[in-house]
Design a protein around this motif. Structure first.
Motif, mmCIF file in Angstrom:
data_model
loop_
_atom_site.group_PDB
_atom_site.id
_atom_site.type_symbol
_atom_site.label_atom_id
_atom_site.label_comp_id
_atom_site.label_asym_id
_atom_site.label_seq_id
_atom_site.Cartn_x
_atom_site.Cartn_y
_atom_site.Cartn_z
ATOM 1 N N ASP A 34 5.543 5.067 4.778
ATOM 2 C CA ASP A 34 6.476 4.113 5.395
ATOM 3 C C ASP A 34 6.699 2.867 4.533
ATOM 4 O OD1 ASP A 34 3.751 3.716 6.060
ATOM 5 O OD2 ASP A 34 4.250 2.492 7.804
ATOM 6 N N HIS A 35 5.967 2.740 3.422
ATOM 7 C CA HIS A 35 6.115 1.551 2.579
ATOM 8 C C HIS A 35 6.626 1.877 1.175
ATOM 9 C CE1 HIS A 35 4.150 -1.076 5.571
ATOM 10 N NE2 HIS A 35 3.653 0.081 5.951
ATOM 11 N N ASP A 45 0.016 -3.996 6.009
ATOM 12 C CA ASP A 45 -0.611 -3.492 7.231
ATOM 13 C C ASP A 45 -2.027 -4.032 7.410
ATOM 14 O OD1 ASP A 45 1.731 -2.190 7.568
ATOM 15 O OD2 ASP A 45 0.897 -0.163 7.633
ATOM 16 N N HIS A 69 0.864 -1.182 0.000
ATOM 17 C CA HIS A 69 0.000 0.000 0.000
ATOM 18 C C HIS A 69 0.900 1.233 0.000
ATOM 19 C CE1 HIS A 69 0.981 -0.561 4.202
ATOM 20 N NE2 HIS A 69 0.497 0.637 4.505
ATOM 21 N N HIS A 127 4.670 -4.415 9.887
ATOM 22 C CA HIS A 127 5.241 -3.953 11.156
ATOM 23 C C HIS A 127 5.228 -5.126 12.139
ATOM 24 C CE1 HIS A 127 4.815 0.276 9.842
ATOM 25 N NE2 HIS A 127 3.721 -0.165 9.265
HETATM 26 ZN ZN ZN Z 1 2.733 0.856 7.654
#
Ligand code: ZN
Length: 244
Positions: free
Chosen positions: A71-72, A180, A67, A227
């Motif tokens: 952070d990805h 996530d 996604h 995560h």
């Molecule tokens: Zn994330």
């Protein structure tokens, strides 16, 4: 600075983690499929993770995006990857930043009374969490059939966290990169078992819950989350824990 760990979880499959976010390296015949690429500030760590498994940026055959949160996808343009980037069809416009489905600074500030949120927000600022990121060149990948890429991943639509969130099933080794849609740890939750992220991170919680059924149906015994740590056990069991 976050410390990089790279753990081999199955033949040719590695989980890289900074403690703030994970990405996955699937290696086959000297080529690598990268699933996600960390924050903008993780670019050097993405390169280091390849180095740790004896590969380089030139060996990356493709990047698969679970996604399009910062952070990805942050590391993709920052580390100088030339490889093609693929995402679920509904995630493509999000990756191009035609719109943004991400918790904003206000969402985080409203929760900064929580010491976990405050500490986490300070840590992610240091890796470029507020930078604008986009992947202009991204292609929708086929779903439900093995992609002709190292590790032969199968894209599994798991919307909810974002509209086009996609998990990747490495059926050959029985592992799933869950992004996530299902995590096993996050600095904000402090929980260390399969669980869902707090609702303020999710675009559509009801949809996220339905996507857990899709994950539970997969034949796999290794969870590689966006995560948290690697989790070993059936996906059905992981989903039951996330729901409990
Ligand atoms: Zn994330």
């Amino acid at each position: 600075m976050p410390r990089l760990t790279v753990t081999q979880v199955a033949d040719g499959l590695h989980l890289a983690s900074t403690g703030l976010v994970n990405w996955i390296l699937a290696e086959e015949d000297g080529q690598v499929t990268l699933v996600d690429a960390g924050y903008p500030g993780d670019a050097a760590r993405v390169r280091e993770s390849l180095d740790r498994i004896g590969r380089s940026l030139d060996d990356v055959a493709a990047v698969l995006v679970t996604h399009a949160h910062v952070d990805h996808i942050g590391g993709i343009e920052w580390c100088g990857l030339a490889a093609p980037v693929f995402a679920g069809a509904d995630e493509v416009p999000h990756a191009r930043r035609e719109f943004l489905q991400q918790a904003g600074e206000i969402d985080v500030l409203l929760r900064a009374w929580n010491p976990r949120v405050l500490l986490w927000s300070l840590r992610i600022l240091a890796v470029g969490a507020t930078q604008d990121v986009a992947v202009p060149e991204v292609t929708a990948c086929a779903t439900g059939t093995p992609l002709d890429l190292p590790g032969r991943p199968v894209a599994v639509p798991t919307p909810g966290h974002t509209s086009g969130h996609t998990a990747y099933h490495f059926a050959g080794v029985g592992a799933v990169a869950t992004g996530d849609a299902l995590v096993t740890g996050h600095p904000v939750t402090g929980v260390r078992r399969p669980h869902l992220l707090p609702s303020f991170f999710s675009h559509d919680e009801a949809q996220a819950s339905r996507s857990l059924d899709e994950l539970a149906a997969l034949d796999a015994g290794i969870v590689l989350p966006g995560h948290g740590d690697v989790w070993t056990g059936s996906l059905r069991e992981a989903v039951e824990l996330a729901r409990s």
